[in-house]
Scaffold this motif. Structure first.
Motif, PDB file in Angstrom:
ATOM      1  N   CYS A 187       0.839  -1.209   0.000  1.00 37.33           N
ATOM      2  CA  CYS A 187       0.000   0.000   0.000  1.00 37.33           C
ATOM      3  C   CYS A 187       0.867   1.249   0.000  1.00 37.33           C
ATOM      4  CB  CYS A 187      -0.935   0.010   1.209  1.00 37.33           C
ATOM      5  SG  CYS A 187      -2.240  -1.228   1.141  1.00 37.33           S
ATOM      6  N   LEU A 188       1.921   1.249   0.796  1.00 37.86           N
ATOM      7  CA  LEU A 188       2.829   2.394   0.857  1.00 37.86           C
ATOM      8  C   LEU A 188       3.564   2.579  -0.475  1.00 37.86           C
ATOM      9  CD1 LEU A 188       3.896   4.674   2.591  1.00 37.86           C
ATOM     10  CD2 LEU A 188       5.571   3.089   3.541  1.00 37.86           C
ATOM     11  N   THR A 189       3.988   1.476  -1.086  1.00 40.95           N
ATOM     12  CA  THR A 189       4.657   1.536  -2.388  1.00 40.95           C
ATOM     13  C   THR A 189       3.735   2.136  -3.442  1.00 40.95           C
ATOM     14  OG1 THR A 189       6.067  -0.351  -1.853  1.00 40.95           O
ATOM     15  CG2 THR A 189       5.755   0.145  -4.190  1.00 40.95           C
ATOM     16  N   ASP A 190       2.485   1.687  -3.467  1.00 40.42           N
ATOM     17  CA  ASP A 190       1.534   2.218  -4.447  1.00 40.42           C
ATOM     18  C   ASP A 190       1.226   3.690  -4.186  1.00 40.42           C
ATOM     19  OD1 ASP A 190       1.494  -0.222  -5.696  1.00 40.42           O
ATOM     20  OD2 ASP A 190      -0.450  -0.835  -4.908  1.00 40.42           O
ATOM     21  N   TYR A 191       1.162   4.073  -2.918  1.00 38.39           N
ATOM     22  CA  TYR A 191       0.974   5.482  -2.569  1.00 38.39           C
ATOM     23  C   TYR A 191       2.136   6.319  -3.117  1.00 38.39           C
ATOM     24  CZ  TYR A 191       1.199   9.725   0.235  1.00 38.39           C
ATOM     25  OH  TYR A 191       1.306  11.037   0.628  1.00 38.39           O
ATOM     26  N   LEU A 192       3.354   5.852  -2.878  1.00 33.17           N
ATOM     27  CA  LEU A 192       4.541   6.585  -3.328  1.00 33.17           C
ATOM     28  C   LEU A 192       4.636   6.633  -4.854  1.00 33.17           C
ATOM     29  CD1 LEU A 192       7.056   5.216  -0.698  1.00 33.17           C
ATOM     30  CD2 LEU A 192       6.118   7.535  -0.814  1.00 33.17           C
ATOM     31  N   ASP A 193       4.096   5.609  -5.519  1.00 35.25           N
ATOM     32  CA  ASP A 193       4.067   5.578  -6.982  1.00 35.25           C
ATOM     33  C   ASP A 193       2.974   6.485  -7.557  1.00 35.25           C
ATOM     34  OD1 ASP A 193       6.199   3.826  -7.117  1.00 35.25           O
ATOM     35  OD2 ASP A 193       4.968   2.042  -7.456  1.00 35.25           O
ATOM     36  N   GLY A 194       2.201   7.124  -6.675  1.00 34.55           N
ATOM     37  CA  GLY A 194       1.179   8.061  -7.129  1.00 34.55           C
ATOM     38  C   GLY A 194      -0.128   7.436  -7.562  1.00 34.55           C
ATOM     39  N   LYS A 195      -0.337   6.189  -7.232  1.00 42.14           N
ATOM     40  CA  LYS A 195      -1.587   5.532  -7.624  1.00 42.14           C
ATOM     41  C   LYS A 195      -2.749   6.121  -6.841  1.00 42.14           C
ATOM     42  CE  LYS A 195       0.605   1.278  -9.065  1.00 42.14           C
ATOM     43  NZ  LYS A 195       0.684  -0.172  -8.910  1.00 42.14           N
ATOM     44  N   ARG A 196      -3.763   6.556  -7.564  1.00 42.31           N
ATOM     45  CA  ARG A 196      -4.964   7.132  -6.956  1.00 42.31           C
ATOM     46  C   ARG A 196      -6.163   6.775  -7.827  1.00 42.31           C
ATOM     47  NH1 ARG A 196      -0.965   8.069  -4.472  1.00 42.31           N
ATOM     48  NH2 ARG A 196      -0.412   9.896  -3.260  1.00 42.31           N
ATOM     49  N   ILE A 197      -7.197   6.278  -7.217  1.00 41.43           N
ATOM     50  CA  ILE A 197      -8.447   5.969  -7.893  1.00 41.43           C
ATOM     51  C   ILE A 197      -9.489   6.908  -7.301  1.00 41.43           C
ATOM     52  CG2 ILE A 197     -10.176   4.173  -8.350  1.00 41.43           C
ATOM     53  CD1 ILE A 197      -7.841   2.132  -7.699  1.00 41.43           C
ATOM     54  N   PRO A 198     -10.241   7.637  -8.142  1.00 49.09           N
ATOM     55  CA  PRO A 198     -11.217   8.586  -7.612  1.00 49.09           C
ATOM     56  C   PRO A 198     -12.258   7.911  -6.712  1.00 49.09           C
ATOM     57  CG  PRO A 198     -10.954   8.856  -9.991  1.00 49.09           C
ATOM     58  CD  PRO A 198     -10.221   7.604  -9.597  1.00 49.09           C
ATOM     59  N   LEU A 199     -12.656   8.603  -5.656  1.00 47.18           N
ATOM     60  CA  LEU A 199     -13.658   8.066  -4.734  1.00 47.18           C
ATOM     61  C   LEU A 199     -14.999   7.826  -5.417  1.00 47.18           C
ATOM     62  CD1 LEU A 199     -13.029   9.940  -1.371  1.00 47.18           C
ATOM     63  CD2 LEU A 199     -12.458   7.591  -1.976  1.00 47.18           C
ATOM     64  N   GLU A 200     -15.281   8.529  -6.508  1.00 44.79           N
ATOM     65  CA  GLU A 200     -16.560   8.335  -7.200  1.00 44.79           C
ATOM     66  C   GLU A 200     -16.690   6.927  -7.775  1.00 44.79           C
ATOM     67  OE1 GLU A 200     -15.258  10.255 -11.512  1.00 44.79           O
ATOM     68  OE2 GLU A 200     -16.260  11.504 -10.030  1.00 44.79           O
ATOM     69  N   THR A 201     -15.577   6.178  -7.818  1.00 39.87           N
ATOM     70  CA  THR A 201     -15.643   4.802  -8.305  1.00 39.87           C
ATOM     71  C   THR A 201     -15.943   3.812  -7.174  1.00 39.87           C
ATOM     72  OG1 THR A 201     -13.276   4.361  -8.014  1.00 39.87           O
ATOM     73  CG2 THR A 201     -13.973   5.304 -10.126  1.00 39.87           C
ATOM     74  N   VAL A 202     -15.970   4.302  -5.955  1.00 38.44           N
ATOM     75  CA  VAL A 202     -16.235   3.449  -4.787  1.00 38.44           C
ATOM     76  C   VAL A 202     -17.707   3.634  -4.422  1.00 38.44           C
ATOM     77  CG1 VAL A 202     -15.602   2.952  -2.398  1.00 38.44           C
ATOM     78  CG2 VAL A 202     -13.859   3.767  -4.004  1.00 38.44           C
ATOM     79  N   ASN A 203     -18.507   2.652  -4.790  1.00 39.94           N
ATOM     80  CA  ASN A 203     -19.958   2.774  -4.640  1.00 39.94           C
ATOM     81  C   ASN A 203     -20.499   1.864  -3.547  1.00 39.94           C
ATOM     82  OD1 ASN A 203     -20.511   4.560  -7.008  1.00 39.94           O
ATOM     83  ND2 ASN A 203     -19.526   2.854  -8.064  1.00 39.94           N
ATOM     84  N   TYR A 204     -21.543   2.327  -2.920  1.00 38.20           N
ATOM     85  CA  TYR A 204     -22.240   1.552  -1.880  1.00 38.20           C
ATOM     86  C   TYR A 204     -23.739   1.659  -2.146  1.00 38.20           C
ATOM     87  CZ  TYR A 204     -24.381   0.444   2.601  1.00 38.20           C
ATOM     88  OH  TYR A 204     -25.158  -0.090   3.577  1.00 38.20           O
ATOM     89  N   TYR A 205     -24.407   0.525  -2.116  1.00 40.27           N
ATOM     90  CA  TYR A 205     -25.859   0.494  -2.329  1.00 40.27           C
ATOM     91  C   TYR A 205     -26.500  -0.301  -1.204  1.00 40.27           C
ATOM     92  CZ  TYR A 205     -24.243   1.822  -6.939  1.00 40.27           C
ATOM     93  OH  TYR A 205     -23.622   2.466  -7.970  1.00 40.27           O
ATOM     94  N   ASN A 206     -27.581   0.229  -0.665  1.00 35.83           N
ATOM     95  CA  ASN A 206     -28.288  -0.488   0.398  1.00 35.83           C
ATOM     96  C   ASN A 206     -29.734  -0.784   0.021  1.00 35.83           C
ATOM     97  OD1 ASN A 206     -29.456   2.008   0.585  1.00 35.83           O
ATOM     98  ND2 ASN A 206     -28.853   2.393   2.691  1.00 35.83           N
ATOM     99  N   ASP A 207     -30.088  -0.530  -1.256  1.00 35.98           N
ATOM    100  CA  ASP A 207     -31.446  -0.805  -1.728  1.00 35.98           C
ATOM    101  C   ASP A 207     -31.353  -1.246  -3.187  1.00 35.98           C
ATOM    102  OD1 ASP A 207     -34.056  -0.753  -2.731  1.00 35.98           O
ATOM    103  OD2 ASP A 207     -34.617   1.004  -1.541  1.00 35.98           O
TER     104      ASP A 207
END
Length: 170
Positions: A130-150
């Protein structure tokens, strides 16, 4: 059949130091980890990482991006983990103070200090990945992280969007 443990973790950096928690592993060993923990039922991934950071450090965490997803199967303990690692912001004026009695201490480390740690000092190799990927600048927008409860509401919205898209294409 074993289950998959769905977990979240946070990369927290302040003044070129990274926040790790000191905790006791199920083996009894004392190890370091990013603030992390299991996702609870009916909880979104961003809500889970906000809760876990608060419990383990007492700090208010605002996720700004997803570093990555990591399936470790099997881990050294024989279990399977699916980790979602986030990056985010914390207030400069808040000092870490564990709320969870299972957290022994919150510690700030430089990158060199983390790199010098023995493998046995870390909860898992995912801490390093996780730290290596952080340092490599990897970022995925939060809009791709979805939650549905219905599920019905979700389907209705999708049908509506698909119908609108089809009408516009004609």
């Amino acid at each position: 059949m074993d289950k998959i443990h769905v977990t979240v973790a946070a990369i927290i950096k302040r003044n070129d130091h990274y926040l790790l928690v000191k905790e006791r592993a199920s083996s009894g060993d004392i190890v370091f980890n990013q603030p992390a923990g299991h996702v609870e039922l009916k909880e979104s991934l961003p809500d889970a990482v906000i809760r876990e950071v608060k419990e383990e450090t007492g700090i208010d965490f605002t996720p700004t991006g997803l570093i990555g997803t990591y399936l470790l199967s099997p881990a050294a303990n024989g279990k399977t983990y699916l980790r979602f690692c986030f990056v985010g912001n914390v207030p400069d004026n808040q000092q870490p103070s564990p709320q969870d009695p299972e957290i022994l201490e919150n510690c700030w480390f430089t990158l060199d200090e983390i790199a010098a740690m023995d493998r046995k000092e870390l909860r898992s190799a995912l801490v390093l990945q996780c730290l290596t990927d952080y340092l490599d600048g990897k970022r995925i927008p939060l809009e791709t992280v979805n939650y549905y409860n219905d599920e019905h509401h979700l389907a209705d919205g999708c049908y509506q969007s698909l119908s609108l898209s089809q009408n516009m294409a004609e």
